[in-house]
Design a protein around this motif. Structure first.
Motif, PDB file in Angstrom:
ATOM      1  N   ALA A  79      11.749   5.433  10.331  1.00  0.00           N
ATOM      2  CA  ALA A  79      10.698   4.566   9.791  1.00  0.00           C
ATOM      3  C   ALA A  79      10.618   4.708   8.276  1.00  0.00           C
ATOM      4  CB  ALA A  79       9.351   4.891  10.423  1.00  0.00           C
ATOM      5  N   LEU A  80      10.721   5.927   7.780  1.00  0.00           N
ATOM      6  CA  LEU A  80      10.665   6.153   6.340  1.00  0.00           C
ATOM      7  C   LEU A  80      11.824   5.474   5.618  1.00  0.00           C
ATOM      8  CD1 LEU A  80       9.523   9.866   6.282  1.00  0.00           C
ATOM      9  CD2 LEU A  80       8.196   7.866   5.577  1.00  0.00           C
ATOM     10  N   GLU A  81      13.003   5.500   6.214  1.00  0.00           N
ATOM     11  CA  GLU A  81      14.160   4.848   5.607  1.00  0.00           C
ATOM     12  C   GLU A  81      13.975   3.335   5.579  1.00  0.00           C
ATOM     13  OE1 GLU A  81      17.371   4.445   3.457  1.00  0.00           O
ATOM     14  OE2 GLU A  81      16.526   6.376   4.004  1.00  0.00           O
ATOM     15  N   ILE A  82      13.451   2.763   6.653  1.00  0.00           N
ATOM     16  CA  ILE A  82      13.197   1.318   6.706  1.00  0.00           C
ATOM     17  C   ILE A  82      12.171   0.929   5.642  1.00  0.00           C
ATOM     18  CG2 ILE A  82      12.195  -0.533   8.116  1.00  0.00           C
ATOM     19  CD1 ILE A  82      13.445   0.961  10.572  1.00  0.00           C
ATOM     20  N   ILE A  83      11.120   1.729   5.512  1.00  0.00           N
ATOM     21  CA  ILE A  83      10.084   1.464   4.515  1.00  0.00           C
ATOM     22  C   ILE A  83      10.679   1.536   3.105  1.00  0.00           C
ATOM     23  CG2 ILE A  83       7.988   2.403   3.457  1.00  0.00           C
ATOM     24  CD1 ILE A  83       7.210   3.285   6.385  1.00  0.00           C
ATOM     25  N   GLN A  84      11.458   2.579   2.839  1.00  0.00           N
ATOM     26  CA  GLN A  84      12.059   2.734   1.513  1.00  0.00           C
ATOM     27  C   GLN A  84      12.955   1.546   1.173  1.00  0.00           C
ATOM     28  OE1 GLN A  84      11.464   5.038  -0.933  1.00  0.00           O
ATOM     29  NE2 GLN A  84      12.793   3.778  -2.182  1.00  0.00           N
ATOM     30  N   ARG A  85      13.788   1.124   2.111  1.00  0.00           N
ATOM     31  CA  ARG A  85      14.671  -0.027   1.869  1.00  0.00           C
ATOM     32  C   ARG A  85      13.864  -1.301   1.607  1.00  0.00           C
ATOM     33  NH1 ARG A  85      17.915   1.860   6.313  1.00  0.00           N
ATOM     34  NH2 ARG A  85      17.160   0.109   7.509  1.00  0.00           N
ATOM     35  N   ALA A  86      12.781  -1.491   2.364  1.00  0.00           N
ATOM     36  CA  ALA A  86      11.939  -2.676   2.176  1.00  0.00           C
ATOM     37  C   ALA A  86      11.268  -2.650   0.806  1.00  0.00           C
ATOM     38  CB  ALA A  86      10.891  -2.750   3.285  1.00  0.00           C
ATOM     39  N   LEU A  87      10.800  -1.484   0.384  1.00  0.00           N
ATOM     40  CA  LEU A  87      10.182  -1.367  -0.938  1.00  0.00           C
ATOM     41  C   LEU A  87      11.195  -1.645  -2.044  1.00  0.00           C
ATOM     42  CD1 LEU A  87       7.937   1.774  -0.411  1.00  0.00           C
ATOM     43  CD2 LEU A  87       7.124  -0.517  -0.983  1.00  0.00           C
ATOM     44  N   GLU A  88      12.407  -1.119  -1.891  1.00  0.00           N
ATOM     45  CA  GLU A  88      13.446  -1.306  -2.905  1.00  0.00           C
ATOM     46  C   GLU A  88      13.785  -2.777  -3.115  1.00  0.00           C
ATOM     47  OE1 GLU A  88      16.599   1.245  -1.578  1.00  0.00           O
ATOM     48  OE2 GLU A  88      15.628   3.039  -2.393  1.00  0.00           O
ATOM     49  N   GLN A  89      13.635  -3.592  -2.091  1.00  0.00           N
ATOM     50  CA  GLN A  89      13.895  -5.027  -2.222  1.00  0.00           C
ATOM     51  C   GLN A  89      12.909  -5.685  -3.187  1.00  0.00           C
ATOM     52  OE1 GLN A  89      13.824  -6.615   1.749  1.00  0.00           O
ATOM     53  NE2 GLN A  89      15.841  -5.803   2.253  1.00  0.00           N
ATOM     54  N   HIS A  90      11.801  -5.003  -3.466  1.00  0.00           N
ATOM     55  CA  HIS A  90      10.778  -5.521  -4.356  1.00  0.00           C
ATOM     56  C   HIS A  90      10.684  -4.690  -5.637  1.00  0.00           C
ATOM     57  CE1 HIS A  90       9.399  -8.303  -1.278  1.00  0.00           C
ATOM     58  NE2 HIS A  90       9.528  -7.298  -0.423  1.00  0.00           N
ATOM     59  N   GLY A  91      11.672  -3.848  -5.867  1.00  0.00           N
ATOM     60  CA  GLY A  91      11.672  -3.009  -7.061  1.00  0.00           C
ATOM     61  C   GLY A  91      10.681  -1.866  -7.011  1.00  0.00           C
ATOM     62  N   LEU A  92      10.273  -1.481  -5.803  1.00  0.00           N
ATOM     63  CA  LEU A  92       9.299  -0.405  -5.610  1.00  0.00           C
ATOM     64  C   LEU A  92       9.942   0.736  -4.829  1.00  0.00           C
ATOM     65  CD1 LEU A  92       6.366  -2.723  -4.480  1.00  0.00           C
ATOM     66  CD2 LEU A  92       6.659  -1.708  -6.745  1.00  0.00           C
ATOM     67  N   SER A  93       9.224   1.854  -4.710  1.00  0.00           N
ATOM     68  CA  SER A  93       9.728   2.954  -3.898  1.00  0.00           C
ATOM     69  C   SER A  93       8.586   3.853  -3.462  1.00  0.00           C
ATOM     70  CB  SER A  93      10.762   3.774  -4.664  1.00  0.00           C
ATOM     71  OG  SER A  93      10.132   4.482  -5.715  1.00  0.00           O
ATOM     72  N   LEU A  94       8.893   4.727  -2.528  1.00  0.00           N
ATOM     73  CA  LEU A  94       7.937   5.746  -2.128  1.00  0.00           C
ATOM     74  C   LEU A  94       7.837   6.766  -3.253  1.00  0.00           C
ATOM     75  CD1 LEU A  94       9.051   6.324   1.564  1.00  0.00           C
ATOM     76  CD2 LEU A  94       6.978   5.162   0.796  1.00  0.00           C
ATOM     77  N   GLY A  95       6.780   7.555  -3.247  1.00  0.00           N
ATOM     78  CA  GLY A  95       6.590   8.575  -4.287  1.00  0.00           C
ATOM     79  C   GLY A  95       7.443   9.782  -4.051  1.00  0.00           C
TER      80      GLY A  95
ATOM     81  N   ASP B 214       0.819  -1.223   0.000  1.00  0.00           N
ATOM     82  CA  ASP B 214       0.000   0.000   0.000  1.00  0.00           C
ATOM     83  C   ASP B 214       0.848   1.266   0.000  1.00  0.00           C
ATOM     84  OD1 ASP B 214      -2.438  -1.435   0.133  1.00  0.00           O
ATOM     85  OD2 ASP B 214      -2.229  -1.614   2.302  1.00  0.00           O
ATOM     86  N   LEU B 215       2.106   1.165   0.389  1.00  0.00           N
ATOM     87  CA  LEU B 215       2.966   2.347   0.495  1.00  0.00           C
ATOM     88  C   LEU B 215       3.713   2.669  -0.799  1.00  0.00           C
ATOM     89  CD1 LEU B 215       4.355   1.627   4.045  1.00  0.00           C
ATOM     90  CD2 LEU B 215       2.756   3.432   3.392  1.00  0.00           C
ATOM     91  N   ALA B 216       3.707   1.751  -1.743  1.00  0.00           N
ATOM     92  CA  ALA B 216       4.410   1.990  -3.009  1.00  0.00           C
ATOM     93  C   ALA B 216       3.801   3.206  -3.703  1.00  0.00           C
ATOM     94  CB  ALA B 216       4.323   0.768  -3.910  1.00  0.00           C
ATOM     95  N   GLY B 217       4.637   4.179  -3.996  1.00  0.00           N
ATOM     96  CA  GLY B 217       4.198   5.374  -4.704  1.00  0.00           C
ATOM     97  C   GLY B 217       3.627   6.477  -3.834  1.00  0.00           C
TER      98      GLY B 217
END
Length: 64
Positions: free
Chosen positions: A48-64, A29-32
């Protein structure tokens, strides 16, 4: 079977609660979602934002 995208990473209870209440109960839900938007939520800080960004990057995704 749930995947890492179906849960939030370990970011602490206040951040997890804030994200869930804001309609983002899973990592998927956080992608984008704009980083600045999430930073406005009480309990969601830079760490928290850095942890989320790193977790998303592991799946080829990122925050907007």
């Amino acid at each position: 079977m749930s995947t890492a995208l179906d849960t939030l990473p370990k970011i602490g209870a206040p951040a997890t609660r804030a994200l869930t209440e804001a309609g983002h109960p899973t990592l998927r839900d956080l992608a984008g979602v704009p980083r600045a938007e999430l930073a406005l939520l009480h309990g969601v800080g830079p760490k928290a934002l850095e942890i989320i960004q790193r977790a998303l990057e592991q799946h080829g995704l990122s925050l907007g």
